[in-house]
Design an enzyme around this catalytic site. Sequence first.
Site, PDB file in Angstrom:
ATOM      1  N   LEU A   1      86.824 -12.979 121.434  1.00  7.16           N
ATOM      2  CA  LEU A   1      87.957 -12.948 122.370  1.00  7.16           C
ATOM      3  C   LEU A   1      88.854 -14.150 122.121  1.00  7.16           C
ATOM      4  O   LEU A   1      88.361 -15.277 122.010  1.00  7.16           O
ATOM      5  CB  LEU A   1      87.457 -13.007 123.828  1.00  7.16           C
ATOM      6  CG  LEU A   1      86.645 -11.826 124.361  1.00  7.16           C
ATOM      7  CD1 LEU A   1      86.058 -12.175 125.722  1.00  7.16           C
ATOM      8  CD2 LEU A   1      87.511 -10.579 124.457  1.00  7.16           C
ATOM      9  N   HIS A   2      90.179 -13.902 122.045  1.00  4.28           N
ATOM     10  CA  HIS A   2      91.081 -15.043 121.910  1.00  4.28           C
ATOM     11  C   HIS A   2      92.471 -14.784 122.482  1.00  4.28           C
ATOM     12  O   HIS A   2      93.264 -15.702 122.607  1.00  4.28           O
ATOM     13  CB  HIS A   2      91.214 -15.443 120.431  1.00  4.28           C
ATOM     14  CG  HIS A   2      92.050 -14.505 119.621  1.00  4.28           C
ATOM     15  ND1 HIS A   2      91.565 -13.305 119.147  1.00  4.28           N
ATOM     16  CD2 HIS A   2      93.339 -14.578 119.200  1.00  4.28           C
ATOM     17  CE1 HIS A   2      92.511 -12.684 118.470  1.00  4.28           C
ATOM     18  NE2 HIS A   2      93.608 -13.429 118.493  1.00  4.28           N
ATOM     19  N   ARG A   3      92.780 -13.541 122.843  1.00  4.72           N
ATOM     20  CA  ARG A   3      94.151 -13.237 123.280  1.00  4.72           C
ATOM     21  C   ARG A   3      94.399 -13.727 124.702  1.00  4.72           C
ATOM     22  O   ARG A   3      93.522 -13.643 125.566  1.00  4.72           O
ATOM     23  CB  ARG A   3      94.429 -11.740 123.169  1.00  4.72           C
ATOM     24  CG  ARG A   3      94.432 -11.267 121.735  1.00  4.72           C
ATOM     25  CD  ARG A   3      95.012  -9.897 121.545  1.00  4.72           C
ATOM     26  NE  ARG A   3      94.941  -9.534 120.125  1.00  4.72           N
ATOM     27  CZ  ARG A   3      95.844  -9.841 119.219  1.00  4.72           C
ATOM     28  NH1 ARG A   3      96.936 -10.515 119.574  1.00  4.72           N
ATOM     29  NH2 ARG A   3      95.695  -9.484 117.961  1.00  4.72           N
TER      30      ARG A   3
ATOM     31  N   ARG B   1      90.532 -21.720 121.075  1.00  2.65           N
ATOM     32  CA  ARG B   1      91.394 -21.448 122.230  1.00  2.65           C
ATOM     33  C   ARG B   1      90.563 -21.003 123.431  1.00  2.65           C
ATOM     34  O   ARG B   1      90.765 -21.449 124.555  1.00  2.65           O
ATOM     35  CB  ARG B   1      92.404 -20.355 121.854  1.00  2.65           C
ATOM     36  CG  ARG B   1      93.265 -19.896 123.004  1.00  2.65           C
ATOM     37  CD  ARG B   1      94.064 -18.633 122.669  1.00  2.65           C
ATOM     38  NE  ARG B   1      94.871 -18.269 123.819  1.00  2.65           N
ATOM     39  CZ  ARG B   1      96.099 -18.682 124.025  1.00  2.65           C
ATOM     40  NH1 ARG B   1      96.668 -19.477 123.159  1.00  2.65           N
ATOM     41  NH2 ARG B   1      96.753 -18.328 125.105  1.00  2.65           N
TER      42      ARG B   1
END
Length: 364
Positions: A208-210, A243
């Site tokens: 997950l990064h968005r 992030r």
Amino acid sequence: MKITLIAGARPNFMKIAPIIHAILKAKSNGAPISYRLVHTGQHYDQKMSDTFFEELQIPQPDINLEAGGGTQAEQTGAIMVAFEKELMNHPADLVLVVGDVTSTLACSIVAKKLNTKVAHVEAGIRSFDISMPEEINRLVTDSITDYFFTTSEIANTNLLKAGVDEAQIHFVGNVMIDTLLVNQSKFKAPEFYQRLDLKDKNYIVLTLHRPANVDEGEKLKELIQEIVDGVQGLPIIFPIHPRTAKIFTSLGISAPNLNIVDPLGYLEFNYLVKNAKAVITDSGGITEETTVLGVPCLTLRDNTERPETITIGTNELVGTDPKNINGYLTKLFNGDWKEGGIPALWDGNSAERIVTQILKAFNE
């Protein structure tokens, strides 16, 4: 002819590697072609960049612009200023950019303003979600590109609808898959594979990064909880993006089957993917790899710029609402997941097609 190749962020390296190899092969066969590799420094964490040069057998960059960090605007500006100096000092016949990251956009603009032709690999893919920074990068880059190298018939259609001359569009397939296929025999288990007693097809890979998924703590927490509750106790391997880590560490999330690991190199990560029961992700590129590897993929996004991974491949668009996840996991564990196929020209020869087309264009 002289080509300047641009790499900046992790996904770029998988796409640049086969193009470099194809250029070197053409050169060894007597073609008048050479390249200069520019690393913009957009990703500056070693695990997110340097490792890839070693694993994918890419020569060290001719220059690193060291333009990482800062806001979108700061990073775009820093790359443009540094790349303008680079291109003026080392003129090229063609600047080749890949994908849809900040480096793609910034270097395309600089090249065109210096009257240098631009080739865009992965041109024409669209999410039609203008809130995504990547979509803006795609639209702007494709508005000033000279040679459009596409991964699918859908991308061709998108470009034609936007008014691009059909003669400029070259359907070549997917360079990400070139890299996947040539390296598949070298995939290796991460050090924690035995330590965590992982078994093939008996664990889940999560990435997950968005912003839509990770920027709001409560939303991220709810997503993770739904996944933990829905995988019937299977281990979840979560290589955490820098992030995401910034927010995740403050949430106090833990579960017996949730394993947080550092970002992995290409060979280790794809070993994990190939042998997973399923992948849950909000990445676009990973959905292409799971499609070719035949691994079920749940995409936590409301749209995708790679619809062929759904219509042809093993991917399903779950959405960003955590409540959607359980239904798809039930389908997975009931053995009802679709089989999937492989899109046209995703055959490992895309980079050679690109180099052949470039040589043809510049010899006309």
